[in-house]
Design an enzyme around this catalytic site. Structure first.
Site, PDB file in Angstrom:
ATOM      1  N   GLY A   8      -5.157 -12.405 -20.227  1.00 30.93           N
ATOM      2  CA  GLY A   8      -6.232 -12.395 -21.207  1.00 30.93           C
ATOM      3  C   GLY A   8      -5.983 -13.447 -22.275  1.00 30.93           C
ATOM      4  CB  CYS A   9      -8.268 -15.410 -24.406  1.00 30.34           C
ATOM      5  SG  CYS A   9      -9.419 -14.133 -24.962  1.00 30.34           S
TER       6      CYS A   9
END
Length: 308
Positions: free
Chosen positions: A114-115
């Protein structure tokens, strides 16, 4: 011979960017389903099983369905950009700098980080692994991201309503990113995660504040910075800043980038530190990370085609 790549979910934000960036590269040949065939299970099954690589840019449930369409005997190798498999058994976490480039290169199933976790883990995981920060401290993560990370609905909301400057969310806690932060950070507790979206299309800042004087066994800020610099030495993607500027900026019109820039700031008396990661939520936080893993899995230089 070019490697064939099928991007399932190519019409979404991450998928579109991956298509745009792979299309001109002669090392890859994109398998494309036109029109209604994109949602035809039979056509998708065929493409998923014929491709050398499948990149899934889908919601979690749809990603699980796509994986189920791949025959057990298929040689197709998968990179999934959803959260569906980030802590799943049998999947390799697609953060080469943390898990090892050889591990990603040899993987059959890779889950794209995930970012927000990318920024958090880049800062914390090496320090916990090296014993400079304790695994059982209740860490806090304060982060802001460009609105492009929220998908088409959020993009439309921000662009149609020009009055939104900041959107805090995850206020009920229990955010879906916590599992990968805890697992891949080697932590005992879930961090307190405070995400927000700002009025910029792309870009991200992730901060971990550290009350060093109160954290048992925490190393001094200079030691934290030196350890991160050593850990990422030679990385074409991750850098650790030497300077301590008076301010850090996210610019609303910043171009896309696959870089991940880490900073360590400290109080003059050494009692506190702020670890900050700057990245592009669509770069190292999404499509850039997928391309980096794809490069390694295809036996190419990991930086090929990256915006560095």
């Amino acid at each position: 011979m070019a490697h064939t790549v099928f991007i399932d979910g190519a019409a979404g934000t991450t998928g579109l960017e991956i298509v745009e960036r792979l299309a001109p590269r002669p090392e890859f040949e994109l398998l494309v389903l036109e029109g209604d065939r994109r949602k035809d299970p039979a056509a998708r099954r065929e493409a998923l099983n014929e491709a050398d690589f499948a990149i899934l840019c889908l919601p979690d449930d749809a990603a699980r369905e796509a994986v189920a369409l791949i025959d057990p005997a298929s040689v197709t190798r998968v990179i999934d950009a959803s959260t569906a498999f980030r802590v799943a058994t049998g999947w390799t976490y697609g953060f080469p700098e943390l898990v090892g480039r050889d591990v990603v290169a040899g993987a059959q199933r890779v889950s794209n980080p995930g970012c927000y976790p990318t920024g958090f883990l880049a800062l914390v995981a090496p320090l916990v692994r090296g014993g400079l920060l304790p695994a059982d401290w209740p860490y806090t993560v304060n982060a802001v991201s460009g609105y492009s990370g929220g998908g088409k609905a959020l993009i439309e909301r921000f662009e149609d309503d020009g009055d939104i400057a900041w959107r805090g969310y995850g206020l009920a806690l229990g955010h879906k990113h916590l599992a990968e932060m805890r697992r891949h950070g080697g932590l005992v507790h879930d961090p307190v995660f405070s995400p927000a979206v700002i009025a910029a299309h792309r870009g991200m800042a992730v901060e971990v504040p550290l009350p060093l004087v109160a954290i048992p066994g925490a190393a001094p800020a200079d030691a934290l910075r030196n350890a991160l610099a050593e850990f990422y030495a030679g990385s074409p993607v991750v850098s650790v800043a030497d300077a301590r500027p008076d301010e850090l900026l996210l610019r609303a019109g910043a171009p896309g980038s696959d870089r991940l820039e880490l900073h360590v700031f400290a109080a003059a008396d050494g009692s506190q530190a702020r670890l900050i990661a700057l990245l592009d939520n669509l770069g190292k936080g999404a499509s850039g990370a997928a391309i980096q893993s794809l490069n390694l899995m295809a036996g190419l230089d990991e930086a090929s085609g990256l915006r560095l």
